[in-house]
Design a protein around this motif. Structure first.
Motif, short mmCIF file in Angstrom:
data_model
loop_
_atom_site.label_atom_id
_atom_site.label_comp_id
_atom_site.label_asym_id
_atom_site.label_seq_id
_atom_site.Cartn_x
_atom_site.Cartn_y
_atom_site.Cartn_z
N ALA A 49 44.05 57.07 30.34
CA ALA A 49 44.87 56.81 31.31
C ALA A 49 44.29 56.05 32.74
N LEU A 50 42.92 56.22 32.67
CA LEU A 50 42.35 55.73 33.96
C LEU A 50 42.06 54.03 33.60
N LEU A 51 42.28 53.62 32.35
CA LEU A 51 41.82 52.28 31.95
C LEU A 51 42.34 51.35 32.91
N PRO A 52 43.71 51.34 33.33
CA PRO A 52 44.49 50.13 34.25
C PRO A 52 43.71 50.17 35.53
N ALA A 53 43.14 51.49 36.20
CA ALA A 53 42.48 51.45 37.48
C ALA A 53 40.97 50.77 37.02
N VAL A 54 40.48 50.95 36.08
CA VAL A 54 39.10 50.56 35.93
C VAL A 54 39.19 48.99 35.46
N ILE A 55 40.37 48.39 34.96
CA ILE A 55 40.45 47.00 34.61
C ILE A 55 40.60 46.21 36.32
N ILE A 56 41.31 47.17 36.93
CA ILE A 56 41.60 46.64 38.60
C ILE A 56 40.44 46.55 39.03
N LEU A 57 39.29 47.62 39.06
CA LEU A 57 38.05 47.45 39.61
C LEU A 57 37.20 46.26 39.18
N ALA A 58 37.24 46.03 37.97
CA ALA A 58 36.51 45.04 37.20
C ALA A 58 36.61 44.02 37.80
N ILE A 59 38.02 43.55 37.80
CA ILE A 59 38.80 42.19 38.45
C ILE A 59 38.19 42.10 39.69
N ALA A 60 38.18 43.15 40.57
CA ALA A 60 37.79 42.92 41.93
C ALA A 60 36.24 42.78 42.27
N VAL A 61 35.50 43.02 41.27
CA VAL A 61 34.08 42.98 41.62
C VAL A 61 33.68 41.48 41.55
N VAL A 62 34.30 40.72 40.69
CA VAL A 62 34.25 39.20 40.46
C VAL A 62 34.95 38.38 41.54
N MET A 63 36.05 38.92 42.21
CA MET A 63 36.89 38.33 43.09
C MET A 63 36.48 37.28 43.96
N PHE A 64 35.33 37.82 44.74
CA PHE A 64 34.80 37.04 45.63
C PHE A 64 34.18 35.78 45.39
N ILE A 65 33.34 36.11 44.00
CA ILE A 65 32.65 34.80 43.58
C ILE A 65 33.80 33.90 43.02
N ILE A 66 34.69 34.25 42.52
CA ILE A 66 35.78 33.35 42.13
C ILE A 66 36.52 32.50 43.04
N GLY A 67 36.77 33.42 44.21
CA GLY A 67 37.38 32.42 45.27
C GLY A 67 36.40 31.47 45.73
N LEU A 68 35.11 31.77 45.67
CA LEU A 68 34.30 30.68 46.26
C LEU A 68 34.25 29.53 45.53
N ILE A 69 34.09 29.63 44.07
CA ILE A 69 34.24 28.47 43.23
C ILE A 69 35.62 27.84 43.33
N GLY A 70 36.76 28.51 43.58
CA GLY A 70 37.73 27.65 43.74
C GLY A 70 37.91 26.98 44.97
N TRP A 71 37.40 27.65 46.17
CA TRP A 71 37.31 26.88 47.55
C TRP A 71 36.44 25.70 47.47
#
Length: 247
Positions: A49-71
């Motif tokens: 039942a924690l799987l959705p939250a784990v997926i959310i955190l995994a996405i957040a870890v790479v979010m800043f780098i992805i934003g930099l690539i996009g910019w």
């Protein structure tokens, strides 16, 4: 640049900024869901039942780098960079859709899961064990008593062993002058903990699902903007003002 290219670049730049903001937001949501589940993990058998939250955190870890690539890719109109940005957005979009579906599935399973596991912990109550401490904490925090109501305590071994016709003090609305005796029901919480816990957990999951859905919609428009920008560039032969490593 024509209007379509300008609009697409604006959308992608805003999306890049949104990635940085989303990193903080998703981290908060994921941590909040995990913290909520950990507070009541003794009442939940299905750890997935924690799987959705784990997926959310995994996405957040790479979010800043992805934003930099996009910019950088959008600002320089790098074909390779935009292609990489599109691939990343697509992967995240699929992950968010998966998390949304899993959240919906486990939201429906919470009720059955809580009923079974809470009853098991409830019956093992002795006032001293770790399970007993968790049960007391649950009743104090949720302002509840028993599984369905406070009368559930009369069927427990602990109630029969004490022989004083009372429930745990954690059932008291006010600790002062409350003895937990059943002949003073006006001093006890009347709602059962199962309903309170189910409602709380389902609300948390629903909130997380709403956040995921919102970000998924943003990603969808971001993918459309990448397609418009790259197609317009190829069709018009437009050369960007800046050339970058990925150009």
């Amino acid at each position: 640049m024509d209007c379509g290219v300008i609009t697409s670049k604006t959308v992608l730049l805003l999306l890049s900024l949104a990635f940085w903001a989303a990193a903080a937001g998703l981290t908060y949501v994921g941590a909040y869901v995990i913290n909520t589940y950990r507070s009541y993990d003794s009442f939940l058998q299905d750890k997935y039942a924690l799987l959705p939250a784990v997926i959310i955190l995994a996405i957040a870890v790479v979010m800043f780098i992805i934003g930099l690539i996009g910019w950088c890719s959008t600002f320089r109109e790098s074909r390779l960079g935009l292609g990489l940005f599109l691939a990343i957005i697509l992967i995240i979009f699929i992950a968010e859709v998966s998390a949304f579906v899993l959240g919906f599935v486990y939201r429906e399973k919470v009720k059955a899961d809580v009923q079974v596991t809470m009853r098991s912990v409830f019956e093992k109550y002795d006032g001293k064990s770790e399970e007993s401490t968790i049960m007391d904490y649950l009743q104090e925090q949720l302002h509840c008593c028993g599984v369905k109501n406070y009368s559930d305590w009369t069927t427990t071994q602990w109630f029969n062993a004490t022989g004083n016709n009372s429930v745990p003090l954690s059932c008291c609305m006010q600790e002062m002058n409350c003895t937990g005796r059943l002949d003073q029901p006006q001093e006890l919480y009347t709602r059962g903990c199962a309903d309170e816990l189910e409602s709380g957990l389902q609300s948390v999951i629903s909130y997380a699902m709403l956040v995921i859905l919102g970000f998924a919609i943003v990603k969808f428009f971001g993918m459309l903007s990448v397609c418009v920008l790259t197609c317009r560039r190829e069709d018009s032969g437009y050369q960007p003002l800046y050339s970058g490593v990925f150009a």
